[in-house]
Each structure stands twice: as C-alpha cells, then as structure tokens.
Design a protein around this motif. Structure first.
Motif, PDB file in Angstrom:
ATOM      1  N   LEU A  69      22.553  34.723   3.331  1.00 57.84           N
ATOM      2  CA  LEU A  69      22.527  34.362   4.741  1.00 57.84           C
ATOM      3  C   LEU A  69      22.899  35.582   5.582  1.00 57.84           C
ATOM      4  CD1 LEU A  69      24.197  30.842   4.486  1.00 57.84           C
ATOM      5  CD2 LEU A  69      21.826  31.316   5.148  1.00 57.84           C
ATOM      6  N   THR A  70      22.522  35.545   6.853  1.00 54.42           N
ATOM      7  CA  THR A  70      22.651  36.713   7.714  1.00 54.42           C
ATOM      8  C   THR A  70      23.809  36.547   8.692  1.00 54.42           C
ATOM      9  OG1 THR A  70      20.239  36.891   7.621  1.00 54.42           O
ATOM     10  CG2 THR A  70      21.375  38.261   9.231  1.00 54.42           C
ATOM     11  N   LYS A  71      24.628  37.578   8.825  1.00 51.68           N
ATOM     12  CA  LYS A  71      25.737  37.559   9.778  1.00 51.68           C
ATOM     13  C   LYS A  71      25.245  37.900  11.178  1.00 51.68           C
ATOM     14  CE  LYS A  71      28.935  39.239   6.277  1.00 51.68           C
ATOM     15  NZ  LYS A  71      29.567  40.458   5.759  1.00 51.68           N
ATOM     16  N   GLY A  72      25.735  37.152  12.146  1.00 46.75           N
ATOM     17  CA  GLY A  72      25.515  37.477  13.546  1.00 46.75           C
ATOM     18  C   GLY A  72      26.853  37.784  14.198  1.00 46.75           C
ATOM     19  N   GLU A  73      26.858  38.687  15.145  1.00 51.94           N
ATOM     20  CA  GLU A  73      28.103  39.049  15.820  1.00 51.94           C
ATOM     21  C   GLU A  73      28.437  38.010  16.883  1.00 51.94           C
ATOM     22  OE1 GLU A  73      30.068  42.778  18.335  1.00 51.94           O
ATOM     23  OE2 GLU A  73      28.126  43.014  17.313  1.00 51.94           O
ATOM     24  N   SER A  74      29.581  37.361  16.717  1.00 51.33           N
ATOM     25  CA  SER A  74      29.985  36.312  17.657  1.00 51.33           C
ATOM     26  C   SER A  74      30.291  36.891  19.028  1.00 51.33           C
ATOM     27  CB  SER A  74      31.209  35.562  17.118  1.00 51.33           C
ATOM     28  OG  SER A  74      30.871  34.836  15.956  1.00 51.33           O
ATOM     29  N   GLU A  75      30.197  36.034  20.036  1.00 51.14           N
ATOM     30  CA  GLU A  75      30.382  36.455  21.422  1.00 51.14           C
ATOM     31  C   GLU A  75      31.849  36.568  21.799  1.00 51.14           C
ATOM     32  OE1 GLU A  75      28.926  37.541  25.220  1.00 51.14           O
ATOM     33  OE2 GLU A  75      27.815  37.194  23.353  1.00 51.14           O
ATOM     34  N   THR A  76      32.693  35.645  21.286  1.00 48.67           N
ATOM     35  CA  THR A  76      34.065  35.546  21.787  1.00 48.67           C
ATOM     36  C   THR A  76      35.128  35.741  20.726  1.00 48.67           C
ATOM     37  OG1 THR A  76      34.074  33.134  21.447  1.00 48.67           O
ATOM     38  CG2 THR A  76      33.323  33.946  23.598  1.00 48.67           C
ATOM     39  N   ILE A  77      34.755  35.726  19.474  1.00 51.00           N
ATOM     40  CA  ILE A  77      35.742  35.802  18.394  1.00 51.00           C
ATOM     41  C   ILE A  77      35.269  36.773  17.316  1.00 51.00           C
ATOM     42  CG2 ILE A  77      36.676  33.485  18.781  1.00 51.00           C
ATOM     43  CD1 ILE A  77      34.908  32.493  16.507  1.00 51.00           C
ATOM     44  N   ARG A  78      36.144  37.045  16.353  1.00 47.00           N
ATOM     45  CA  ARG A  78      35.852  38.037  15.331  1.00 47.00           C
ATOM     46  C   ARG A  78      34.955  37.545  14.203  1.00 47.00           C
ATOM     47  NH1 ARG A  78      40.460  41.156  11.749  1.00 47.00           N
ATOM     48  NH2 ARG A  78      39.124  42.747  10.822  1.00 47.00           N
ATOM     49  N   PRO A  79      35.144  36.334  13.674  1.00 46.98           N
ATOM     50  CA  PRO A  79      34.292  35.898  12.554  1.00 46.98           C
ATOM     51  C   PRO A  79      32.812  35.866  12.933  1.00 46.98           C
ATOM     52  CG  PRO A  79      36.193  34.455  12.770  1.00 46.98           C
ATOM     53  CD  PRO A  79      36.173  35.321  13.992  1.00 46.98           C
ATOM     54  N   PRO A  80      31.936  36.253  12.016  1.00 50.50           N
ATOM     55  CA  PRO A  80      30.500  36.214  12.301  1.00 50.50           C
ATOM     56  C   PRO A  80      29.967  34.786  12.225  1.00 50.50           C
ATOM     57  CG  PRO A  80      30.845  36.888  10.041  1.00 50.50           C
ATOM     58  CD  PRO A  80      32.214  36.774  10.659  1.00 50.50           C
ATOM     59  N   TYR A  81      28.820  34.568  12.834  1.00 52.10           N
ATOM     60  CA  TYR A  81      28.147  33.286  12.698  1.00 52.10           C
ATOM     61  C   TYR A  81      26.962  33.427  11.755  1.00 52.10           C
ATOM     62  CZ  TYR A  81      24.626  34.955  16.113  1.00 52.10           C
ATOM     63  OH  TYR A  81      23.643  35.659  16.762  1.00 52.10           O
ATOM     64  N   VAL A  82      26.423  32.293  11.308  1.00 52.29           N
ATOM     65  CA  VAL A  82      25.252  32.278  10.427  1.00 52.29           C
ATOM     66  C   VAL A  82      24.003  32.299  11.294  1.00 52.29           C
ATOM     67  CG1 VAL A  82      23.987  30.976   8.677  1.00 52.29           C
ATOM     68  CG2 VAL A  82      26.493  31.019   8.625  1.00 52.29           C
ATOM     69  N   LYS A  83      23.250  33.389  11.239  1.00 52.03           N
ATOM     70  CA  LYS A  83      22.068  33.510  12.089  1.00 52.03           C
ATOM     71  C   LYS A  83      21.033  32.431  11.802  1.00 52.03           C
ATOM     72  CE  LYS A  83      21.798  38.288  13.659  1.00 52.03           C
ATOM     73  NZ  LYS A  83      20.939  39.503  13.706  1.00 52.03           N
ATOM     74  N   GLU A  84      20.943  31.988  10.548  1.00 58.15           N
ATOM     75  CA  GLU A  84      19.949  30.979  10.187  1.00 58.15           C
ATOM     76  C   GLU A  84      20.316  29.578  10.671  1.00 58.15           C
ATOM     77  OE1 GLU A  84      19.528  34.420   7.399  1.00 58.15           O
ATOM     78  OE2 GLU A  84      21.193  33.275   8.219  1.00 58.15           O
ATOM     79  N   SER A  85      21.557  29.373  11.058  1.00 62.69           N
ATOM     80  CA  SER A  85      21.972  28.090  11.619  1.00 62.69           C
ATOM     81  C   SER A  85      21.421  27.952  13.033  1.00 62.69           C
ATOM     82  CB  SER A  85      23.496  27.987  11.634  1.00 62.69           C
ATOM     83  OG  SER A  85      23.934  26.833  12.329  1.00 62.69           O
ATOM     84  N   LYS A  86      21.028  26.734  13.419  1.00 65.28           N
ATOM     85  CA  LYS A  86      20.406  26.521  14.725  1.00 65.28           C
ATOM     86  C   LYS A  86      21.403  26.211  15.841  1.00 65.28           C
ATOM     87  CE  LYS A  86      16.132  24.967  12.537  1.00 65.28           C
ATOM     88  NZ  LYS A  86      15.181  23.846  12.321  1.00 65.28           N
ATOM     89  N   VAL A  87      22.634  25.867  15.456  1.00 68.14           N
ATOM     90  CA  VAL A  87      23.701  25.634  16.433  1.00 68.14           C
ATOM     91  C   VAL A  87      24.996  26.205  15.865  1.00 68.14           C
ATOM     92  CG1 VAL A  87      25.032  23.926  17.737  1.00 68.14           C
ATOM     93  CG2 VAL A  87      22.612  23.500  17.250  1.00 68.14           C
ATOM     94  N   GLN A  88      25.695  26.991  16.678  1.00 67.25           N
ATOM     95  CA  GLN A  88      26.989  27.516  16.246  1.00 67.25           C
ATOM     96  C   GLN A  88      28.038  27.267  17.323  1.00 67.25           C
ATOM     97  OE1 GLN A  88      24.719  30.634  16.655  1.00 67.25           O
ATOM     98  NE2 GLN A  88      23.471  29.757  15.023  1.00 67.25           N
ATOM     99  N   LEU A  89      29.214  26.898  16.879  1.00 62.81           N
ATOM    100  CA  LEU A  89      30.341  26.647  17.778  1.00 62.81           C
ATOM    101  C   LEU A  89      31.434  27.662  17.455  1.00 62.81           C
ATOM    102  CD1 LEU A  89      30.538  22.765  17.266  1.00 62.81           C
ATOM    103  CD2 LEU A  89      29.156  24.007  18.945  1.00 62.81           C
ATOM    104  N   GLU A  90      31.660  28.599  18.374  1.00 60.99           N
ATOM    105  CA  GLU A  90      32.728  29.575  18.182  1.00 60.99           C
ATOM    106  C   GLU A  90      34.040  28.949  18.650  1.00 60.99           C
ATOM    107  OE1 GLU A  90      31.813  33.317  20.012  1.00 60.99           O
ATOM    108  OE2 GLU A  90      29.808  33.424  19.117  1.00 60.99           O
ATOM    109  N   CYS A  91      35.033  28.947  17.772  1.00 64.54           N
ATOM    110  CA  CYS A  91      36.268  28.206  18.041  1.00 64.54           C
ATOM    111  C   CYS A  91      37.514  29.070  17.888  1.00 64.54           C
ATOM    112  CB  CYS A  91      36.400  27.021  17.081  1.00 64.54           C
ATOM    113  SG  CYS A  91      35.050  25.831  17.135  1.00 64.54           S
ATOM    114  N   THR A  92      38.504  28.776  18.720  1.00 68.74           N
ATOM    115  CA  THR A  92      39.856  29.276  18.495  1.00 68.74           C
ATOM    116  C   THR A  92      40.710  28.099  18.029  1.00 68.74           C
ATOM    117  OG1 THR A  92      40.387  28.923  20.840  1.00 68.74           O
ATOM    118  CG2 THR A  92      39.710  31.147  20.171  1.00 68.74           C
TER     119      THR A  92
END
Length: 203
Positions: free
Chosen positions: A114-137
């Motif tokens: 799977l491919t890492k995407g650079e998150s907008e607000t936090i350090r952990p990457p998101y899964v680029k292949e996922s169609k919805v991502q929720l960046e959380c603190t």
C-alpha cells in the motif's frame, strides 16, 4: 440459551460478541512511534461517537498471548495521533495482509504494497488507496484490564477528512461508490452495499 459472561473464558465471550454484533465496520489505523516507525493495522471494534466535536472511537484488544499492548495503541499513546483509513472492496486483501502480528519495526505499508500519503495535519501517513481518511488526534483513551481479552477504548478527534472526489457530492458520500467492507465472525466478511433496503423514519 442463557449465559453469564463471567462464567466464560475470554475467547468464548469474544466469540459471542463478534457473532452477534455485526456487521462491523473496519478501522484501518495508521500510526507512527516516537522514532518514526510506521504501523498499519485493522480493527473491527469501530464506530462514530458524535459530530460536534467530530469524535470517533475504536477498541484495540490486548494481545491474546500475553496481554501486552498492540503497536497501534502503544504508538497512539506516544504520539497522540492516528489516521482511520476506510476499507473498500478493492483493498480488502491488503488490509488482511496487515492483520498478522509483525515486529514493531516492520512497516506494514511495505508488507501490503500500500502507498503512504502525507497527512495534512498530523505525522502518521494515510493509505492512498483508501477512499476516505480521517486524520485524528487523541481525545481520550480508557483502559479496561491488562490481561489477554482485555482492551482499550481510543477516542479520536477528527482534525481533517480526505474523500475521493468521485464519492463526494452535495456534502454527502456516495456509499455505493465507496463499496465498504464489513467484518463478521471467524474468517467471514461482508459487502453491505450489495443488498440494501430503505426504511423511512416515522415523524
């Protein structure tokens, strides 16, 4: 059949839960530890809490072998950040590939291709292949025991939502295009959008 949970071994109580509380959505959680090691793992004890503030929660159980914390929980306690990646049909096999217990320094993104995407607000990457991502603190974490079968409740505040363009229209997500996957008991999964019906709530 009438059963008192306190008379059961934890594995038998677990079977009753996952066999009756279903289908369950899957939180595909990406985290990093304080040294930058990335972790990616699925959890099917996952739901929403409220919209204002926008809170979600998932429950990582303790390891069934020795009751130790899983890497996901350990990382969240360290960094206070994580991403919930929603699982669609087209990444379900890769999701399953990450469910194995890897050593903490193994990157499950690489293991699952799977491919890492650079998150907008936090350090952990998101899964680029996922169609919805929720960046959380991390909003709060509650622990319920330290033994095998025990678990924790991780409550996250959603700081940023990323949605595939073709899914989003008029403030809503097209669930049919999302093609979410649900968890059942044992080795079974379900495609909840394949057989749906509508009920209009009475006013």
């Amino acid at each position: 059949m009438e059963i008192r949970p306190d008379t059961l071994e934890w594995k038998d109580a677990y079977k009753l839960m996952v066999g009756s509380i279903l289908p369950r959505p899957i939180a595909f959680v990406s985290t990093v530890d304080e040294n930058g090691n990335v972790n990616l793992a699925p959890f099917s004890f996952f739901t929403a809490i409220c919209a204002d503030p926008m809170l979600i929660c998932f429950s990582p159980m303790r390891k069934g072998t020795d009751g130790s914390k899983k890497d996901t929980l350990f990382n969240i306690e360290q960094t206070k950040e994580f991403v919930i990646n929603i699982v669609s049909e087209d990444i379900v096999q890769q999701m399953n590939d990450t469910a194995k217990e890897f050593e903490s320094d193994i990157d499950e993104f690489e293991q699952s291709s799977l491919t890492k995407g650079e998150s907008e607000t936090i350090r952990p990457p998101y899964v680029k292949e996922s169609k919805v991502q929720l960046e959380c603190t991390l909003h709060q974490v509650l622990h319920f025991g330290e033994n095998p079968g025990a678990g924790s409740l991780v409550i996250g505040k959603v700081e940023f939502v990323r949605i595939a363009d073709d899914l989003y229209y008029d403030g809503k997500i097209n669930s049919a295009l999302l093609q979410p996957v649900g968890r059942l008991a044992g080795q079974l999964y379900t495609k909840p959008m394949s057989d749906t019906f509508e009920l209009v709530r009475k006013r």
